[in-house]
Design a protein around this motif. Structure first.
Motif, PDB file in Angstrom:
ATOM      1  N   LEU A  81       0.851  -1.192   0.000  1.00 38.88           N
ATOM      2  CA  LEU A  81       0.000   0.000   0.000  1.00 38.88           C
ATOM      3  C   LEU A  81       0.884   1.237   0.000  1.00 38.88           C
ATOM      4  CD1 LEU A  81      -2.644  -1.127   2.642  1.00 38.88           C
ATOM      5  CD2 LEU A  81      -2.851  -1.179   0.150  1.00 38.88           C
ATOM      6  N   GLN A  82       1.427   1.545  -1.172  1.00 34.90           N
ATOM      7  CA  GLN A  82       2.375   2.650  -1.328  1.00 34.90           C
ATOM      8  C   GLN A  82       3.594   2.462  -0.438  1.00 34.90           C
ATOM      9  OE1 GLN A  82       0.808   3.713  -4.295  1.00 34.90           O
ATOM     10  NE2 GLN A  82       2.072   5.439  -3.757  1.00 34.90           N
ATOM     11  N   ALA A  83       3.941   1.206  -0.177  1.00 36.76           N
ATOM     12  CA  ALA A  83       5.090   0.926   0.683  1.00 36.76           C
ATOM     13  C   ALA A  83       5.766  -0.384   0.264  1.00 36.76           C
ATOM     14  CB  ALA A  83       4.663   0.824   2.145  1.00 36.76           C
ATOM     15  N   GLY A  84       7.064  -0.423   0.489  1.00 33.19           N
ATOM     16  CA  GLY A  84       7.835  -1.624   0.222  1.00 33.19           C
ATOM     17  C   GLY A  84       8.815  -1.862   1.358  1.00 33.19           C
ATOM     18  N   ILE A  85       9.364  -3.060   1.373  1.00 35.48           N
ATOM     19  CA  ILE A  85      10.335  -3.442   2.391  1.00 35.48           C
ATOM     20  C   ILE A  85      11.609  -3.895   1.684  1.00 35.48           C
ATOM     21  CG2 ILE A  85      10.864  -5.053   4.266  1.00 35.48           C
ATOM     22  CD1 ILE A  85       7.820  -5.238   4.738  1.00 35.48           C
ATOM     23  N   GLY A  86      12.734  -3.433   2.202  1.00 35.99           N
ATOM     24  CA  GLY A  86      14.027  -3.856   1.675  1.00 35.99           C
ATOM     25  C   GLY A  86      14.808  -4.586   2.752  1.00 35.99           C
ATOM     26  N   SER A  87      15.456  -5.659   2.368  1.00 35.87           N
ATOM     27  CA  SER A  87      16.315  -6.412   3.273  1.00 35.87           C
ATOM     28  C   SER A  87      17.680  -6.538   2.604  1.00 35.87           C
ATOM     29  CB  SER A  87      15.736  -7.799   3.540  1.00 35.87           C
ATOM     30  OG  SER A  87      16.671  -8.592   4.249  1.00 35.87           O
ATOM     31  N   ILE A  88      18.668  -5.840   3.177  1.00 36.07           N
ATOM     32  CA  ILE A  88      20.039  -5.932   2.687  1.00 36.07           C
ATOM     33  C   ILE A  88      20.808  -6.771   3.702  1.00 36.07           C
ATOM     34  CG2 ILE A  88      22.143  -4.660   2.124  1.00 36.07           C
ATOM     35  CD1 ILE A  88      20.321  -2.233   1.478  1.00 36.07           C
ATOM     36  N   ALA A  89      21.153  -7.987   3.316  1.00 34.48           N
ATOM     37  CA  ALA A  89      21.838  -8.931   4.200  1.00 34.48           C
ATOM     38  C   ALA A  89      23.318  -8.959   3.836  1.00 34.48           C
ATOM     39  CB  ALA A  89      21.220 -10.318   4.062  1.00 34.48           C
ATOM     40  N   ILE A  90      24.149  -8.343   4.671  1.00 31.65           N
ATOM     41  CA  ILE A  90      25.591  -8.282   4.414  1.00 31.65           C
ATOM     42  C   ILE A  90      26.284  -9.293   5.308  1.00 31.65           C
ATOM     43  CG2 ILE A  90      27.655  -6.836   4.420  1.00 31.65           C
ATOM     44  CD1 ILE A  90      25.764  -4.384   4.165  1.00 31.65           C
ATOM     45  N   LEU A  91      26.952 -10.248   4.700  1.00 30.44           N
ATOM     46  CA  LEU A  91      27.690 -11.258   5.457  1.00 30.44           C
ATOM     47  C   LEU A  91      29.177 -11.097   5.182  1.00 30.44           C
ATOM     48  CD1 LEU A  91      27.497 -13.607   7.416  1.00 30.44           C
ATOM     49  CD2 LEU A  91      27.205 -15.147   5.450  1.00 30.44           C
ATOM     50  N   GLN A  92      29.930 -10.862   6.250  1.00 30.87           N
ATOM     51  CA  GLN A  92      31.376 -10.682   6.152  1.00 30.87           C
ATOM     52  C   GLN A  92      32.080 -12.001   6.444  1.00 30.87           C
ATOM     53  OE1 GLN A  92      31.550  -7.696   9.327  1.00 30.87           O
ATOM     54  NE2 GLN A  92      32.389  -6.283   7.823  1.00 30.87           N
ATOM     55  N   GLY A  93      33.175 -12.230   5.721  1.00 32.83           N
ATOM     56  CA  GLY A  93      33.990 -13.416   5.958  1.00 32.83           C
ATOM     57  C   GLY A  93      35.236 -13.371   5.098  1.00 32.83           C
ATOM     58  N   ASN A  94      36.165 -14.281   5.391  1.00 30.84           N
ATOM     59  CA  ASN A  94      37.407 -14.295   4.610  1.00 30.84           C
ATOM     60  C   ASN A  94      37.563 -15.568   3.782  1.00 30.84           C
ATOM     61  OD1 ASN A  94      38.128 -16.201   6.479  1.00 30.84           O
ATOM     62  ND2 ASN A  94      39.641 -14.944   7.514  1.00 30.84           N
ATOM     63  N   ASN A  95      36.549 -16.425   3.793  1.00 32.06           N
ATOM     64  CA  ASN A  95      36.608 -17.668   3.033  1.00 32.06           C
ATOM     65  C   ASN A  95      35.276 -17.825   2.291  1.00 32.06           C
ATOM     66  OD1 ASN A  95      37.140 -20.182   2.015  1.00 32.06           O
ATOM     67  ND2 ASN A  95      37.343 -21.193   3.995  1.00 32.06           N
ATOM     68  N   ILE A  96      35.231 -17.322   1.054  1.00 30.72           N
ATOM     69  CA  ILE A  96      33.999 -17.291   0.273  1.00 30.72           C
ATOM     70  C   ILE A  96      34.189 -18.100  -1.000  1.00 30.72           C
ATOM     71  CG2 ILE A  96      32.361 -15.789  -0.928  1.00 30.72           C
ATOM     72  CD1 ILE A  96      33.301 -13.508   0.967  1.00 30.72           C
ATOM     73  N   ASP A  97      33.268 -19.030  -1.251  1.00 32.89           N
ATOM     74  CA  ASP A  97      33.429 -19.839  -2.468  1.00 32.89           C
ATOM     75  C   ASP A  97      32.735 -19.192  -3.669  1.00 32.89           C
ATOM     76  OD1 ASP A  97      30.737 -20.654  -2.686  1.00 32.89           O
ATOM     77  OD2 ASP A  97      31.124 -22.713  -2.097  1.00 32.89           O
ATOM     78  N   GLY A  98      33.066 -19.687  -4.842  1.00 29.13           N
ATOM     79  CA  GLY A  98      32.601 -19.108  -6.100  1.00 29.13           C
ATOM     80  C   GLY A  98      31.098 -19.134  -6.283  1.00 29.13           C
ATOM     81  N   GLU A  99      30.438 -20.194  -5.834  1.00 31.90           N
ATOM     82  CA  GLU A  99      28.980 -20.274  -5.993  1.00 31.90           C
ATOM     83  C   GLU A  99      28.275 -19.213  -5.146  1.00 31.90           C
ATOM     84  OE1 GLU A  99      27.253 -24.129  -5.493  1.00 31.90           O
ATOM     85  OE2 GLU A  99      28.604 -25.044  -6.944  1.00 31.90           O
TER      86      GLU A  99
END
Length: 157
Positions: A81-99
């Motif tokens: 109703l003239q409104a939206g919700i945003g979810s920005i999920a930031i995950l920090q780490g030093n071992n991230i795989d390609g997928e």
């Protein structure tokens, strides 16, 4: 700077919660713009950190849990109703795989009047990994999301 310090500096700090087993700092932004077709966007910025390997399954489940948190804690107008919700999920780490990287670079989930945006931050390389291009749906909001993500993750360095 810690996530809590960054969110406080931005004047959006809401608190801390454990989401998907990860302690997170949470920020909340409520904005109304005429250029968004007179809508209010209620955005949750959720920042977590892990020492575990971040694979597609981990960032996917973290993003889903953050999205559910945003839906259940929205204090703005009712979604749709003239409104939206945003979810920005930031995950920090030093071992991230390609997928996991590919998952974040291509936004694939669509929600009614809501946005789920998974973001990775590689602490070893000081590199933000987010969508490469904005999707067609909700395209008017993505310049705001991009500025918000980049402004916050630049301060991790």
């Amino acid at each position: 700077m810690t996530p809590e310090e960054i969110l406080k500096k931005e004047n959006i700090y809401l608190g801390e919660e454990t989401i998907n087993g990860i302690t997170c700092s949470i920020g909340y932004i409520k904005k109304f713009k005429w250029s968004w077709l007179a809508t209010q966007l209620n955005t949750f910025v959720i920042i977590g950190k892990t020492n575990d390997k971040i694979d597609k399954h981990l960032i996917d489940s973290f993003s889903k849990s953050c999205f559910e948190y945003a839906l259940h804690n929205n204090k703005g107008w009712p979604r749709g109703l003239q409104a939206g919700i945003g979810s920005i999920a930031i995950l920090q780490g030093n071992n991230i795989d390609g997928e996991a990287i590919v998952f974040c670079e291509k936004l694939t989930r669509k929600h009614w009047s809501a946005f789920e945006i998974p973001v990775l931050y590689n602490t070893k390389e000081n590199r933000t990994i987010r969508y490469i291009s904005a999707p067609i749906w909700g395209t008017i909001y993505f310049p705001f999301f991009t500025r918000t993500i980049d402004s916050i993750t630049e301060q991790f360095r």
